[in-house]
Design a protein around this motif. Structure first.
Motif, short mmCIF file in Angstrom:
data_model
loop_
_atom_site.label_atom_id
_atom_site.label_comp_id
_atom_site.label_asym_id
_atom_site.label_seq_id
_atom_site.Cartn_x
_atom_site.Cartn_y
_atom_site.Cartn_z
N PRO A 57 -5.57 -14.76 -2.26
CA PRO A 57 -6.28 -13.55 -1.98
C PRO A 57 -7.84 -13.70 -2.26
N SER A 58 -8.59 -13.13 -1.49
CA SER A 58 -10.16 -13.17 -1.91
C SER A 58 -10.48 -11.57 -1.85
N TYR A 59 -11.24 -11.29 -2.78
CA TYR A 59 -11.86 -9.85 -2.80
C TYR A 59 -13.42 -9.64 -2.73
N ALA A 60 -13.61 -8.48 -2.39
CA ALA A 60 -15.27 -8.20 -2.58
C ALA A 60 -15.15 -7.77 -4.14
N ASP A 61 -16.54 -8.31 -4.82
CA ASP A 61 -16.63 -7.89 -6.01
C ASP A 61 -16.63 -6.59 -6.51
N SER A 62 -17.05 -5.73 -5.32
CA SER A 62 -16.95 -4.41 -5.88
C SER A 62 -15.55 -3.58 -6.11
N VAL A 63 -14.40 -4.46 -5.72
CA VAL A 63 -13.15 -3.85 -5.84
C VAL A 63 -12.10 -4.76 -6.71
N LYS A 64 -12.87 -6.21 -7.16
CA LYS A 64 -11.79 -6.93 -8.05
C LYS A 64 -11.36 -6.18 -9.30
N GLY A 65 -10.44 -6.27 -9.62
CA GLY A 65 -9.71 -5.74 -10.60
C GLY A 65 -8.89 -4.29 -10.27
N ARG A 66 -9.41 -3.96 -9.16
CA ARG A 66 -8.88 -2.31 -8.85
C ARG A 66 -8.18 -2.57 -7.65
N PHE A 67 -8.41 -3.49 -6.59
CA PHE A 67 -7.50 -3.46 -5.47
C PHE A 67 -6.78 -4.66 -5.44
N SER A 68 -5.56 -4.62 -4.81
CA SER A 68 -4.81 -5.78 -4.54
C SER A 68 -4.13 -5.58 -3.06
N VAL A 69 -4.17 -7.08 -2.50
CA VAL A 69 -3.95 -7.24 -1.42
C VAL A 69 -2.47 -8.12 -1.30
N PHE A 70 -1.45 -7.59 -0.55
CA PHE A 70 -0.18 -8.31 -0.35
C PHE A 70 0.24 -8.40 1.01
N ARG A 71 0.26 -9.61 1.43
CA ARG A 71 0.87 -9.99 2.70
C ARG A 71 2.38 -10.42 2.79
N ASP A 72 3.12 -9.79 3.66
CA ASP A 72 4.29 -10.10 3.82
C ASP A 72 4.70 -10.58 5.23
#
Length: 116
Positions: A57-72
């Motif tokens: 996964p890739s994340y915006a810097d502003s959400v790294k460490g706070r948000f997690s994306v999961f794909r099923d």
């Protein structure tokens, strides 16, 4: 034809958590990338998190460490777990599916409001 249905937005206090879900139906075998974007007033729509087939996964810097994306892939869903929410996370969040060949589809959007 692929359709995206989002759920899970709402109102939460700063420091709280929300989980967004996006379910894809129809033609899902053609999806390469699924992700989440957000749009708040006065700002451009921005990438929050995305995951492509066979990639991390890739994340915006502003959400790294706070948000997690999961794909099923088995259930054709992509979820966004949002923790330690901040008022600046307030936005309409959109699910996006990008297909093999370059075309894409947006979900209808779900409002996330974080109160201070």
């Amino acid at each position: 034809q692929v359709q995206l249905v989002e759920s899970g937005g709402g109102l939460v206090q700063a420091g709280g958590s929300l989980r967004l879900s996006c379910a894809a139906s129809g033609g899902i075998f053609r999806i390469n990338t699924m992700g989440w974007y957000r749009h708040s007033p006065g700002k451009q729509r921005e990438l929050v998190a995305a995951v492509s087939s066979g990639s991390l996964p890739s994340y915006a810097d502003s959400v790294k460490g706070r948000f997690s994306v999961f794909r099923d892939n088995a259930n054709s869903t992509v979820s966004l777990q949002m923790n330690s929410l901040k008022p600046e996370d307030t936005a309409v969040y959109y699910c996006k599916a990008e297909f093999v060949g370059g075309s894409y589809l947006w979900g209808q959007g779900t409002q996330v409001t974080v109160s201070s």
